[in-house]
Write a protein that holds these residues in place. Structure first.
Motif, mmCIF file in Angstrom:
data_model
loop_
_atom_site.group_PDB
_atom_site.id
_atom_site.type_symbol
_atom_site.label_atom_id
_atom_site.label_comp_id
_atom_site.label_asym_id
_atom_site.label_seq_id
_atom_site.Cartn_x
_atom_site.Cartn_y
_atom_site.Cartn_z
ATOM 1 N N PHE A 197 58.481 -76.221 38.283
ATOM 2 C CA PHE A 197 57.988 -77.863 38.135
ATOM 3 C C PHE A 197 56.305 -77.415 38.321
ATOM 4 O O PHE A 197 55.475 -78.237 37.589
ATOM 5 C CB PHE A 197 58.820 -77.732 39.262
ATOM 6 C CG PHE A 197 58.156 -79.171 39.147
ATOM 7 C CD1 PHE A 197 58.717 -80.613 38.875
ATOM 8 C CD2 PHE A 197 57.859 -80.115 40.976
ATOM 9 C CE1 PHE A 197 58.289 -82.049 39.023
ATOM 10 C CE2 PHE A 197 57.235 -81.364 41.083
ATOM 11 C CZ PHE A 197 57.437 -82.892 40.021
ATOM 12 N N GLN A 240 54.636 -85.566 26.745
ATOM 13 C CA GLN A 240 54.095 -84.293 27.636
ATOM 14 C C GLN A 240 53.222 -85.425 28.512
ATOM 15 O O GLN A 240 53.576 -85.196 29.540
ATOM 16 C CB GLN A 240 53.464 -83.297 27.351
ATOM 17 C CG GLN A 240 53.144 -81.826 28.427
ATOM 18 C CD GLN A 240 54.757 -81.916 28.745
ATOM 19 O OE1 GLN A 240 55.459 -81.705 27.950
ATOM 20 N NE2 GLN A 240 54.225 -81.134 29.697
ATOM 21 N N MET A 282 55.297 -87.837 30.419
ATOM 22 C CA MET A 282 55.981 -87.211 31.291
ATOM 23 C C MET A 282 54.855 -86.829 32.297
ATOM 24 O O MET A 282 55.256 -87.106 34.036
ATOM 25 C CB MET A 282 56.628 -86.133 31.070
ATOM 26 C CG MET A 282 57.609 -86.073 31.831
ATOM 27 S SD MET A 282 58.810 -84.334 31.574
ATOM 28 C CE MET A 282 59.232 -85.771 30.021
ATOM 29 N N ARG A 283 53.631 -85.989 32.741
ATOM 30 C CA ARG A 283 53.064 -85.850 33.869
ATOM 31 C C ARG A 283 52.276 -86.796 34.362
ATOM 32 O O ARG A 283 52.149 -87.046 35.328
ATOM 33 C CB ARG A 283 51.961 -84.970 32.809
ATOM 34 C CG ARG A 283 51.903 -83.294 32.480
ATOM 35 C CD ARG A 283 51.061 -82.181 32.249
ATOM 36 N NE ARG A 283 51.362 -80.907 32.150
ATOM 37 C CZ ARG A 283 50.372 -80.419 31.892
ATOM 38 N NH1 ARG A 283 49.260 -80.841 31.921
ATOM 39 N NH2 ARG A 283 51.472 -78.629 32.181
ATOM 40 N N LEU A 342 55.516 -88.040 36.763
ATOM 41 C CA LEU A 342 55.094 -87.384 37.791
ATOM 42 C C LEU A 342 54.085 -87.249 39.256
ATOM 43 O O LEU A 342 53.910 -86.876 40.046
ATOM 44 C CB LEU A 342 55.648 -86.079 37.373
ATOM 45 C CG LEU A 342 56.985 -85.738 36.494
ATOM 46 C CD1 LEU A 342 57.244 -84.600 36.099
ATOM 47 C CD2 LEU A 342 58.116 -85.929 38.008
ATOM 48 N N ASN A 391 62.366 -82.456 39.974
ATOM 49 C CA ASN A 391 63.025 -82.374 38.290
ATOM 50 C C ASN A 391 64.227 -83.385 37.602
ATOM 51 O O ASN A 391 64.710 -83.616 37.088
ATOM 52 C CB ASN A 391 64.297 -80.480 38.782
ATOM 53 C CG ASN A 391 63.280 -79.783 38.646
ATOM 54 O OD1 ASN A 391 62.044 -79.653 37.240
ATOM 55 N ND2 ASN A 391 63.697 -78.691 38.705
ATOM 56 N N ILE A 439 62.318 -85.754 36.342
ATOM 57 C CA ILE A 439 62.123 -85.266 35.126
ATOM 58 C C ILE A 439 63.938 -85.787 33.861
ATOM 59 O O ILE A 439 63.039 -85.875 32.954
ATOM 60 C CB ILE A 439 61.359 -84.127 34.617
ATOM 61 C CG1 ILE A 439 60.885 -83.235 35.459
ATOM 62 C CG2 ILE A 439 61.617 -83.587 33.230
ATOM 63 C CD1 ILE A 439 59.669 -82.334 35.742
ATOM 64 N N LYS A 454 63.266 -88.292 30.673
ATOM 65 C CA LYS A 454 64.266 -88.006 29.463
ATOM 66 C C LYS A 454 65.190 -88.583 29.047
ATOM 67 O O LYS A 454 65.202 -88.907 27.794
ATOM 68 C CB LYS A 454 64.591 -85.739 29.582
ATOM 69 C CG LYS A 454 62.875 -85.544 29.484
ATOM 70 C CD LYS A 454 63.543 -83.568 29.421
ATOM 71 C CE LYS A 454 62.268 -82.616 29.752
ATOM 72 N NZ LYS A 454 63.046 -81.482 29.877
#
Length: 107
Positions: free
Chosen positions: A4, A23, A26-27, A30, A90, A93, A97
């Protein structure tokens, strides 16, 4: 296999990301949530060490000197902070998803 932290906390800067691929989204998601996890889930010392190391880019030796603690203590605080943030990250994530999969099905 990237962890991670390798994947999302290394040298990543959300302001350098251009585009809207999965991607990058998501980055950015996060990167927005990690400070909130740090604030709400870590002890004060874990949070301080984490922020100094990842956001201020200070070395463990510099942090130890500033906080007047040993470098091994800084290392332990960072490791425990990483474990907590990685676990919660996690989960984030997985949630992102799953949401992306549901959006793809209805489009």
């Amino acid at each position: 296999m990237n962890t991670f932290f390798d994947e999302f906390m290394g040298s990543y800067n959300p302001f350098e990301s251009i585009g809207c691929d999965e991607q990058a989204i998501m980055r950015n998601s996060l990167y927005a949530v990690v400070p909130k996890i740090a604030k709400n889930e870590l002890t004060q010392m874990q949070r301080i060490c984490f922020e100094m190391f990842y956001f201020e880019k200070k070395s463990q030796k510099q942090i130890a000197s500033i906080l007047h603690i040993s470098q091994p203590s800084v290392s332990r605080h960072l490791k425990s902070a990483q474990i907590i943030i990685e676990k919660i990250g996690n989960y984030c994530i997985m949630s992102i998803k799953k949401t992306n999969e549901q959006w793809a099905r209805i489009q």
